[in-house]
Scaffold this motif. Structure first.
Motif, PDB file in Angstrom:
ATOM      1  N   ILE A  98      68.958  65.228  37.339  1.00 52.48           N
ATOM      2  CA  ILE A  98      67.518  64.959  37.273  1.00 52.48           C
ATOM      3  C   ILE A  98      66.793  66.294  37.268  1.00 52.48           C
ATOM      4  O   ILE A  98      67.020  67.136  38.147  1.00 52.48           O
ATOM      5  N   ARG A  99      65.922  66.491  36.298  1.00 59.54           N
ATOM      6  CA  ARG A  99      65.138  67.724  36.207  1.00 59.54           C
ATOM      7  C   ARG A  99      63.744  67.423  36.752  1.00 59.54           C
ATOM      8  O   ARG A  99      62.992  66.655  36.166  1.00 59.54           O
ATOM      9  N   ASP A 147      62.375  65.517  33.629  1.00 58.70           N
ATOM     10  CA  ASP A 147      62.455  64.062  33.723  1.00 58.70           C
ATOM     11  C   ASP A 147      61.267  63.487  34.495  1.00 58.70           C
ATOM     12  O   ASP A 147      60.784  62.397  34.184  1.00 58.70           O
ATOM     13  N   LEU A 274      55.767  60.743  34.619  1.00 59.24           N
ATOM     14  CA  LEU A 274      56.936  60.514  33.775  1.00 59.24           C
ATOM     15  C   LEU A 274      56.471  60.127  32.384  1.00 59.24           C
ATOM     16  O   LEU A 274      55.350  59.647  32.205  1.00 59.24           O
ATOM     17  N   LYS A 278      60.672  57.201  29.055  1.00 58.41           N
ATOM     18  CA  LYS A 278      61.813  57.795  29.742  1.00 58.41           C
ATOM     19  C   LYS A 278      62.733  56.713  30.288  1.00 58.41           C
ATOM     20  O   LYS A 278      62.294  55.762  30.941  1.00 58.41           O
ATOM     21  N   ARG A 280      64.900  55.085  32.866  1.00 52.53           N
ATOM     22  CA  ARG A 280      65.030  55.161  34.328  1.00 52.53           C
ATOM     23  C   ARG A 280      66.452  54.760  34.709  1.00 52.53           C
ATOM     24  O   ARG A 280      66.718  53.589  34.960  1.00 52.53           O
ATOM     25  N   LEU A 284      67.449  58.302  38.745  1.00 54.86           N
ATOM     26  CA  LEU A 284      66.000  58.512  38.715  1.00 54.86           C
ATOM     27  C   LEU A 284      65.283  57.407  39.473  1.00 54.86           C
ATOM     28  O   LEU A 284      64.313  57.664  40.205  1.00 54.86           O
TER      29      LEU A 284
END
Length: 295
Positions: A98-99, A147, A274, A278, A280, A284
């Motif tokens: 995760i970023r 992310d 977010l 994206k 999930r 996340l």
């Protein structure tokens, strides 16, 4: 000229026939009808342009071309199994990356419990943290470089972004002990009498404070601008000026300085950002649940 393409299913059927020497036995093992298994083998031979199997004494055996294909087919199936194994942990959420983007204050004083909770629940998930100002973090989310981000409002309202309120963080005046009034909230006019040590102009907190002072018609004397809240705290404690900082950064006493509320009150709203599109994944989703615990 396009090269012939064999499917994993065809190669699995071919290798099973080589092992059992029987198309009917292969069909039973793989849950196929015998005509379906035979069709796969014929399609392989058509694509390759050569016979791969032949009959001898009632058994199916590989031709010379078929024998040459066996090692390559075995490697292909092994590689496919390796590929599936490599993503299984990610699919099940046991691993991943995760970023996360955020500001330095939230990174130090708000997010550690959430990151620790994620580590306890999903130790295989790696979190890579980047710090920066709100515009930079939001841009990185939009471009797919991050992310999720935890940033200070305001954030541009764009259809591509999803914003969720996280916490409201009051801003407080920090003054040296020797110069601080005994009690009470400080107005902009009173605060402007002190030399001010402020966060740099690129930050959203600085803009909120500048606007608060301007609404009161105050004319502050800014003597230092820094990009480190911890450095600002140290300089205020040394008696070099006053500042306005997020309460998150002032949860522990600052020796040599004291906090005062502002009049009128001033706060910042932290939100998660977010991209709406994206994915999930489990990691996340778990981190977002940990963020909810911070409220």
């Amino acid at each position: 000229m396009s090269l012939p393409v064999l499917t994993l299913r065809q190669m699995r059927t071919f290798l099973s026939v080589v092992e059992t020497a029987s198309v009917s036995a292969t069909a039973r093992l793989l849950g196929l009808t015998q005509p379906a298994a035979s069709q796969q083998l014929r399609e392989m031979e058509r694509r390759m342009g050569v016979r791969l199997l032949e009959r001898a004494a009632g058994r199916s055996i590989p031709t010379a071309a078929g024998a040459a294909l066996i090692p390559a087919a075995q490697r292909a199936l092994a590689a496919a199994a390796d590929a599936e194994e490599a993503v299984t942990a990610h699919r099940e959420g046991a691993a991943g990356r995760i970023r996360l983007g955020t500001g330095a204050t939230a990174c130090i004083h708000l997010l550690p419990p959430a990151l620790a909770g994620l580590r306890r629940r999903m130790p295989g998930v790696e979190v890579v943290v980047e710090t920066g100002n709100t515009p930079e973090m939001v841009r990185r989310v939009e471009e797919g470089g991050l992310d999720v981000a935890v940033v200070t409002m305001p954030v541009p309202r764009r259809r591509s972004l999803q914003l969720e309120p996280l916490v409201t963080d009051p801003l407080l005046a920090l003054l040296p002990d020797a110069a601080a009034p005994s009690q009470g909230a400080l107005s902009a006019a009173v605060l402007a009498r002190f030399p001010l040590i402020m966060y740099d102009t690129g930050g959203t907190v600085r803009r909120l404070v500048d606007e608060w002072l301007a609404r009161a018609g105050a004319e502050p004397r800014i003597v230092m601008e820094l990009d480190s809240i911890e450095a600002i705290k140290a300089l205020v404690a040394s008696g070099l000026g006053a500042s306005v900082l997020p309460s998150l950064a002032l949860q522990s006493p600052v020796p040599g300085a004291q906090c005062h509320t502002l009049r009128p009150a001033l706060s910042r709203q932290l939100v998660t950002v977010l991209r709406r599109e994206k994915t999930r994944d489990r990691g996340l989703r778990t981190l977002l649940k940990e963020f909810e615990r911070l409220k």
